[in-house]
Design a protein around this motif. Structure first.
Motif, short mmCIF file in Angstrom:
data_model
loop_
_atom_site.label_atom_id
_atom_site.label_comp_id
_atom_site.label_asym_id
_atom_site.label_seq_id
_atom_site.Cartn_x
_atom_site.Cartn_y
_atom_site.Cartn_z
N ASP A 1 29.71 16.79 -11.72
CA ASP A 1 28.49 16.46 -10.99
C ASP A 1 27.22 16.94 -11.69
O ASP A 1 26.20 16.26 -11.65
N ASP A 2 27.28 18.11 -12.34
CA ASP A 2 26.06 18.58 -13.02
C ASP A 2 25.73 17.68 -14.20
O ASP A 2 24.56 17.42 -14.48
N GLY A 3 26.74 17.16 -14.90
CA GLY A 3 26.49 16.20 -15.98
C GLY A 3 25.95 14.90 -15.44
O GLY A 3 25.00 14.32 -15.99
N LEU A 4 26.52 14.42 -14.34
CA LEU A 4 26.04 13.19 -13.70
C LEU A 4 24.59 13.35 -13.28
O LEU A 4 23.76 12.47 -13.54
N THR A 5 24.27 14.49 -12.67
CA THR A 5 22.90 14.74 -12.22
C THR A 5 21.94 14.78 -13.41
O THR A 5 20.85 14.19 -13.35
N ASP A 6 22.34 15.45 -14.49
CA ASP A 6 21.48 15.50 -15.68
C ASP A 6 21.21 14.10 -16.22
O ASP A 6 20.08 13.75 -16.54
N ILE A 7 22.27 13.30 -16.34
CA ILE A 7 22.14 11.94 -16.87
C ILE A 7 21.24 11.09 -15.98
O ILE A 7 20.33 10.41 -16.46
N PHE A 8 21.47 11.16 -14.66
CA PHE A 8 20.70 10.30 -13.77
C PHE A 8 19.26 10.78 -13.59
O PHE A 8 18.36 9.97 -13.37
N ARG A 9 19.00 12.07 -13.73
CA ARG A 9 17.60 12.52 -13.72
C ARG A 9 16.87 11.92 -14.92
O ARG A 9 15.72 11.49 -14.81
N LEU A 10 17.55 11.85 -16.05
CA LEU A 10 16.96 11.24 -17.24
C LEU A 10 16.76 9.73 -17.03
O LEU A 10 15.71 9.18 -17.37
N GLY B 1 0.81 -1.22 0.00
CA GLY B 1 0.00 0.00 0.00
C GLY B 1 0.84 1.27 0.00
O GLY B 1 0.35 2.33 0.39
N LEU B 2 2.09 1.17 -0.42
CA LEU B 2 2.98 2.33 -0.45
C LEU B 2 2.98 2.97 -1.83
O LEU B 2 2.80 2.29 -2.84
N ASP B 3 3.19 4.28 -1.84
CA ASP B 3 3.31 4.98 -3.11
C ASP B 3 4.58 4.53 -3.82
O ASP B 3 5.61 4.27 -3.19
N PHE B 4 4.50 4.50 -5.14
CA PHE B 4 5.67 4.12 -5.95
C PHE B 4 6.73 5.20 -5.92
O PHE B 4 7.90 4.95 -5.65
N TYR B 5 6.34 6.44 -6.16
CA TYR B 5 7.29 7.53 -6.29
C TYR B 5 7.73 8.05 -4.92
O TYR B 5 6.91 8.28 -4.04
N ASP B 6 9.04 8.24 -4.76
CA ASP B 6 9.62 8.74 -3.52
C ASP B 6 10.67 9.78 -3.88
O ASP B 6 11.83 9.44 -4.17
N ALA B 7 10.27 11.05 -3.89
CA ALA B 7 11.18 12.13 -4.29
C ALA B 7 12.41 12.19 -3.39
O ALA B 7 13.53 12.45 -3.86
N ALA B 8 12.24 11.94 -2.11
CA ALA B 8 13.37 11.98 -1.18
C ALA B 8 14.39 10.90 -1.52
O ALA B 8 15.60 11.13 -1.43
N GLN B 9 13.90 9.72 -1.95
CA GLN B 9 14.82 8.65 -2.34
C GLN B 9 15.60 9.05 -3.58
O GLN B 9 16.81 8.81 -3.67
N GLU B 10 14.95 9.68 -4.53
CA GLU B 10 15.67 10.15 -5.72
C GLU B 10 16.75 11.15 -5.34
O GLU B 10 17.86 11.09 -5.86
N ASP B 11 16.43 12.06 -4.42
CA ASP B 11 17.42 13.03 -3.96
C ASP B 11 18.61 12.33 -3.29
O ASP B 11 19.77 12.70 -3.50
N ARG B 12 18.32 11.29 -2.51
CA ARG B 12 19.40 10.53 -1.85
C ARG B 12 20.26 9.81 -2.88
O ARG B 12 21.49 9.77 -2.76
N VAL B 13 19.63 9.24 -3.90
CA VAL B 13 20.38 8.56 -4.97
C VAL B 13 21.32 9.53 -5.65
O VAL B 13 22.51 9.25 -5.83
#
Length: 126
Positions: free
Chosen positions: A102-111, A76-88
Motif C-alpha cells: 500500500d505504501d508503494g501504491l500510495t507513492d505511485i498514485f500521489r505522483l 464555479g467549483l474549485d478544481f482541486y479537491d483534497a478530500a477526493q484525492e484522499d478517497r481515491v
C-alpha cells in the motif's frame, strides 16, 4: 525498439529489453545485445505491452480530468479537491491485493495525481 519473432509472434521490445555486454576486444566500450533466451524475450514483450497500456490509461485519465476541470469551472467549483484525492487513495488501497504494498501504491498514485493536475492545467504553476 526492436521487433523479433519468436515462435511466429512479433514482439516489439524497447531499449530496456536489451542487456549490456562487454565489447569485443577490438572495440571500445560496451555493446548492447538482446538476450537470446526466448522466455526472457516473451516476458519483456509482455511487460512492454503492459507499459503501453499503462501509458494509454494515464493519458486517458489526464483527458478525463481536463474535461472534469472544465465542467467544474462552468459550475464555479474549485478544481482541486483534497478530500477526493484522499478517497481515491483509500479506495485504491482497499482494492489492492498486492504484491504492490500500500505504501508503494500510495507513492505511485500521489505522483500520478500530481502529474495529472499539472497536465490538466498547462501554463499554471502546479
Amino acid at each position: 525498439l526492436l521487433a523479433i519473432q519468436p515462435n511466429g509472434r512479433t514482439l516489439v521490445l524497447p531499449f530496456h529489453a536489451w542487456r549490456v555486454s562487454p565489447a569485443p576486444a577490438n572495440m571500445g566500450g560496451e555493446v548492447a545485445t538482446l538476450s537470446d533466451d526466448p522466455v526472457v524475450q516473451i516476458f519483456r514483450g509482455q511487460i512492454s505491452e503492459l507499459d503501453l497500456q499503462i501509458l494509454a490509461a494515464l493519458n486517458t485519465r489526464i483527458g478525463l480530468v481536463q474535461r472534469l476541470k472544465d465542467h467544474k469551472a462552468t459550475l464555479g467549483l474549485d478544481f482541486y479537491d483534497a478530500a477526493q484525492e484522499d478517497r481515491v487513495l483509500a479506495s485504491l488501497c482497499q482494492a489492492n491485493l498486492g504484491p504492490l504494498p500500500d505504501d508503494g501504491l500510495t507513492d505511485i498514485f500521489r505522483l500520478i495525481l500530481a502529474w495529472t493536475k499539472r497536465a490538466a492545467s498547462p501554463g499554471q504553476a502546479g
